[in-house]
Design a protein around this motif. Structure first.
Motif, PDB file in Angstrom:
ATOM      1  N   GLU A  21      80.376 -31.325   7.603  1.00 51.98           N
ATOM      2  CA  GLU A  21      79.564 -31.924   8.607  1.00 51.98           C
ATOM      3  C   GLU A  21      78.087 -32.205   8.394  1.00 51.98           C
ATOM      4  OE1 GLU A  21      81.566 -29.688  12.665  1.00 51.98           O
ATOM      5  OE2 GLU A  21      79.330 -28.921  11.804  1.00 51.98           O
ATOM      6  N   GLN A  22      77.904 -33.493   8.929  1.00 55.40           N
ATOM      7  CA  GLN A  22      76.248 -34.021   8.861  1.00 55.40           C
ATOM      8  C   GLN A  22      75.401 -33.746  10.249  1.00 55.40           C
ATOM      9  OE1 GLN A  22      74.932 -34.680   5.927  1.00 55.40           O
ATOM     10  NE2 GLN A  22      76.657 -34.434   4.917  1.00 55.40           N
ATOM     11  N   TYR A  23      74.359 -33.391  10.101  1.00 56.31           N
ATOM     12  CA  TYR A  23      73.538 -33.063  11.248  1.00 56.31           C
ATOM     13  C   TYR A  23      72.258 -34.216  11.639  1.00 56.31           C
ATOM     14  CZ  TYR A  23      76.432 -29.128  10.987  1.00 56.31           C
ATOM     15  OH  TYR A  23      77.319 -28.128  10.721  1.00 56.31           O
ATOM     16  N   TRP A  24      72.304 -34.975  12.531  1.00 55.92           N
ATOM     17  CA  TRP A  24      71.401 -35.955  13.027  1.00 55.92           C
ATOM     18  C   TRP A  24      70.502 -35.161  14.111  1.00 55.92           C
ATOM     19  CZ3 TRP A  24      69.767 -40.571  10.975  1.00 55.92           C
ATOM     20  CH2 TRP A  24      70.583 -41.097   9.920  1.00 55.92           C
ATOM     21  N   CYS A  39      78.103 -35.312  12.724  1.00 56.62           N
ATOM     22  CA  CYS A  39      79.077 -36.095  12.117  1.00 56.62           C
ATOM     23  C   CYS A  39      80.067 -35.345  11.626  1.00 56.62           C
ATOM     24  CB  CYS A  39      78.410 -36.999  11.304  1.00 56.62           C
ATOM     25  SG  CYS A  39      77.003 -37.840  11.954  1.00 56.62           S
ATOM     26  N   ARG A  40      81.152 -35.620  12.098  1.00 55.20           N
ATOM     27  CA  ARG A  40      82.616 -34.873  11.396  1.00 55.20           C
ATOM     28  C   ARG A  40      83.440 -35.851  10.835  1.00 55.20           C
ATOM     29  NH1 ARG A  40      81.528 -32.536  16.589  1.00 55.20           N
ATOM     30  NH2 ARG A  40      81.264 -30.454  16.248  1.00 55.20           N
ATOM     31  N   GLU A  43      81.852 -38.333   8.207  1.00 56.35           N
ATOM     32  CA  GLU A  43      80.893 -39.622   8.486  1.00 56.35           C
ATOM     33  C   GLU A  43      79.567 -39.154   7.924  1.00 56.35           C
ATOM     34  OE1 GLU A  43      81.471 -40.057  12.350  1.00 56.35           O
ATOM     35  OE2 GLU A  43      83.569 -41.110  12.167  1.00 56.35           O
ATOM     36  N   TYR A  45      76.666 -41.082   9.275  1.00 55.12           N
ATOM     37  CA  TYR A  45      75.925 -41.508  10.334  1.00 55.12           C
ATOM     38  C   TYR A  45      76.532 -41.331  11.668  1.00 55.12           C
ATOM     39  CZ  TYR A  45      73.789 -43.510   6.164  1.00 55.12           C
ATOM     40  OH  TYR A  45      73.266 -43.710   4.941  1.00 55.12           O
ATOM     41  N   PRO A  46      75.910 -41.309  12.648  1.00 56.75           N
ATOM     42  CA  PRO A  46      76.588 -41.192  13.938  1.00 56.75           C
ATOM     43  C   PRO A  46      76.808 -42.428  14.580  1.00 56.75           C
ATOM     44  CG  PRO A  46      74.193 -40.903  14.071  1.00 56.75           C
ATOM     45  CD  PRO A  46      74.417 -40.938  12.699  1.00 56.75           C
ATOM     46  N   ASN A  47      77.894 -42.521  15.256  1.00 62.44           N
ATOM     47  CA  ASN A  47      78.513 -44.007  15.867  1.00 62.44           C
ATOM     48  C   ASN A  47      77.362 -44.287  16.883  1.00 62.44           C
ATOM     49  OD1 ASN A  47      80.725 -44.145  14.377  1.00 62.44           O
ATOM     50  ND2 ASN A  47      81.847 -42.558  15.675  1.00 62.44           N
ATOM     51  N   PRO A  52      76.945 -41.139  21.369  1.00 65.69           N
ATOM     52  CA  PRO A  52      77.040 -39.997  20.765  1.00 65.69           C
ATOM     53  C   PRO A  52      76.794 -38.662  21.768  1.00 65.69           C
ATOM     54  CG  PRO A  52      75.510 -40.774  19.213  1.00 65.69           C
ATOM     55  CD  PRO A  52      76.039 -41.863  20.302  1.00 65.69           C
TER      56      PRO A  52
END
Length: 217
Positions: A21-24, A39-40, A43, A45-47, A52
Motif C-alpha cells: 500500500e501507498q498513502y497519500w 493506493c492498493r 498503484e 498514485y491515487p486515481n 478517491p
C-alpha cells in the motif's frame, strides 16, 4: 522543530495485507488521525476519477520503550507537544498567577500518563526505569505521587528515597528557574520614574531658550 508522529513503514509492515500500500496524506485531525488516500494493488498514485475516498489511520508516535508502557509513554509525549502549542498560541506567562495555574494543570495531565508508566515499571521490578521516568515529571506534587506508588508496592526503601530525592532536586531547580525568569522580566521593565521623567533638552529647545534670553537683554 519537527517531531515524528507516524512511522508509515512500521504501520505497513505490521499487516501482510498492507505490504504494497501507498498513502497519500491529505490532512491530520485534532484527534490524532491521519486522513489519507490509500493506493492498493501496486498503484503509486491515487486515481482522479472516480474521486478517491479518504481513510482515517490513527497516528502512532514511534517511541523506543517497554511494550507494557508504550501507550502511556506516547500519551505523555503527545501531551508535552500539546502543552508547548497551547502555551505558545495562548501566550501564557508562567509569572502570571492565573496563567501558571493553567500551565500546571496541563503539566499535571501529562504527568498522569508518566505516573502510569512508573507504576508499571515498579510492578515489573524495573527500578532503574522507574527512576528514569520520574525525572520526566513536570509538577512537584507528581514526585510525591511517584514515591507513594513505590511505597505502596512495598519495594526497597532506597527506591522511595531516591524518588523523593529527585523530587526535591526538581523543586529546587524549579524555584531557581522561576526566580531567574522574574529577574529577567524586571530587568526589561521600564522604571516608573524614568517613564515619567522630563525628556532632556533637544538642540531645538536649547536654541529657543537662548533666543528668548537675548530678547530680554
Amino acid at each position: 522543530s519537527w517531531v515524528p508522529v507516524m512511522d508509515i513503514n512500521a504501520y505497513r509492515d505490521a499487516d501482510e495485507k498492507r505490504k504494497h500500500e501507498q498513502y497519500w496524506i491529505t490532512s491530520v485531525t485534532s484527534d490524532s488521525k491521519m486522513l489519507c488516500i490509500v493506493c492498493r494493488g501496486g498503484e503509486a498514485y491515487p486515481n482522479i476519477l472516480p474521486r478517491p475516498i479518504t481513510s482515517a489511520i490513527p497516528l502512532h508516535v514511534p517511541i523506543i520503550g517497554f511494550e507494557e508502557s508504550e501507550e502511556p509513554e506516547e500519551n505523555a509525549f503527545r501531551g508535552k507537544i500539546q502543552l508547548q502549542q497551547v502555551v505558545a498560541s495562548e501566550g501564557l506567562d508562567e509569572l502570571d498567577r492565573d496563567d501558571r495555574a493553567i500551565i500546571n494543570q496541563l503539566k499535571r495531565k501529562v504527568d498522569e500518563h508518566t505516573l502510569r508508566c512508573i507504576a508499571r515499571a515498579i510492578t515489573n521490578d524495573k527500578s532503574g526505569r522507574a527512576v528514569e521516568l520520574t525525572a520526566n515529571l513536570m509538577v512537584t506534587s507528581s514526585y510525591r505521587d511517584a514515591s507513594e506508588i513505590a511505597n505502596r508496592s512495598r519495594k526497597a526503601q532506597f527506591l522511595v528515597d531516591r524518588l523523593l530525592s529527585i523530587g526535591a532536586e526538581f523543586e529546587d531547580k524549579e524555584k531557581k528557574r522561576l526566580r531567574s525568569l522574574l529577574m529577567a522580566k524586571r530587568g526589561h521593565a521600564v522604571p516608573r520614574r524614568a517613564a515619567y521623567s522630563t525628556p532632556p533638552s533637544t538642540p531645538f529647545h536649547a536654541a529657543e531658550t537662548h533666543q528668548h534670553h537675548q530678547q530680554q537683554q
